[in-house]
Design a protein around this motif. Structure first.
Motif: not given
Length: 296
Positions: A102-112, A156-159, A279-286
């Motif tokens: 799942a770190t691959e998803v994290l990398a895409k999230l951070i890159g975006g 709080d969390y996101l799956r 705050q902005k990162f969590l909004q983007f992640a959702k």
């Protein structure tokens, strides 16, 4: 009173003609007249002296012109300041991650996220879920991806859209490498390294069920990289989630059967003061994860 009506008022005051003002504002004359009357009613004063040809400001109207200009100028400046703050957002986010696919998803999230906010940097700390959880509690991490089960009482969390598959890590020349999947009985009597995390071991013990007495447990390891060293050097077998980037010529993974999976959660403290960058990162992640999980 709202900003739109103030703008209507200033346009009529400038043009001194309601028909021309309505054309400029792209609304009907009756609508504009009604809005001005509502403004006068709300303020309890007359703003215009009206005749057939022009609208002349009363003393109260002249006073409101100055204040309305100040208000709308402040609104415009505030809007630009907020937009500039968004554009120039900077800071650092302390993030924890285990050794997961799942770190691959994290990398895409951070890159975006960094395509929008290039000045925000990330400090990535890799460890076991228990240690990451502890660092979150102490405020040493802002956010982390953790392997379930996780106590989310204060979080709080996101799956994440990827589930980790439990496998057996072995050398490519190991006898079990010829199998497509590994049963509990296949592991009977073989030297096994388990994950150090208690909750993970509990899930494995449940999977082993009646065969657990036949197992030969060598020890526990909290990092898959270290487990891989013992697998290669000693011929041990490691039960773990599949780790990316291992040399396929030296190692191989075989999934457990019946299959065993774990969810991965993006977790943060519910009661912790958040920086604007977080705050902005969590909004983007959702938003990002809702798109990733959407059915095709």
């Amino acid at each position: 009173m709202n900003f739109r009506i103030l703008n209507y008022f200033l346009t009529v005051a400038h043009e001194k003609n309601i028909t021309k003002a309505a054309e400029i504002l792209h609304i009907t004359q009756p609508t504009l007249s009604r809005q001005l009357m509502q403004l006068e009613t709300a303020l309890g004063v007359k703003l215009f002296d009206r005749d057939k040809h022009k609208f002349a400001l009363t003393p109260s109207g002249q006073f409101l012109v100055e204040r309305a200009r100040e208000i709308l100028n402040m609104v415009e400046k505030t809007t630009l300041d907020i937009q500039e703050q968004e554009h120039n957002l900077a800071g650092s986010i302390a993030m924890g991650a285990g050794e997961y696919q799942a770190t691959e998803v994290l990398a895409k999230l951070i890159g975006g996220f960094q395509k929008q906010y290039a000045a925000v940097s990330f400090e990535l700390f890799t460890s076991s879920s228990d240690l990451l959880h502890d660092k979150l509690d102490k405020g040493l991490l802002d956010v982390a991806i953790l392997q379930a089960p996780v106590d989310t009482t204060n979080y709080d969390y996101l799956r994440l859209p990827i589930r980790e598959t439990w496998c057996v890590l072995m050398r490519s020349d190991a006898p079990l490498a010829s199998k497509n999947a590994i049963t509990a009985s296949d592991l009977s009597g073989l030297p096994i390294i388990l994950p150090a995390r208690l909750q993970a071991r509990s899930e494995i013990f449940n999977w082993l069920s009646g065969d657990i007495a036949k197992m030969r447990f060598i020890g526990n390891s909290n990092l898959l990289a270290n487990t891989a060293v013992f697998v290669e050097q000693c011929g041990y077998y490691g039960i773990s989630v599949q780790m990316p980037l291992l040399d396929e010529k030296r190692f191989t993974y075989r999934p457990l059967t019946p299959a065993l999976h774990s969810d991965i959660l993006l977790v943060w403290r519910r009661d912790r003061q958040q920086s604007l960058a977080l705050q902005k990162f969590l909004q983007f992640a959702k938003c990002f994860l809702s798109i990733e999980q959407a059915p095709i």
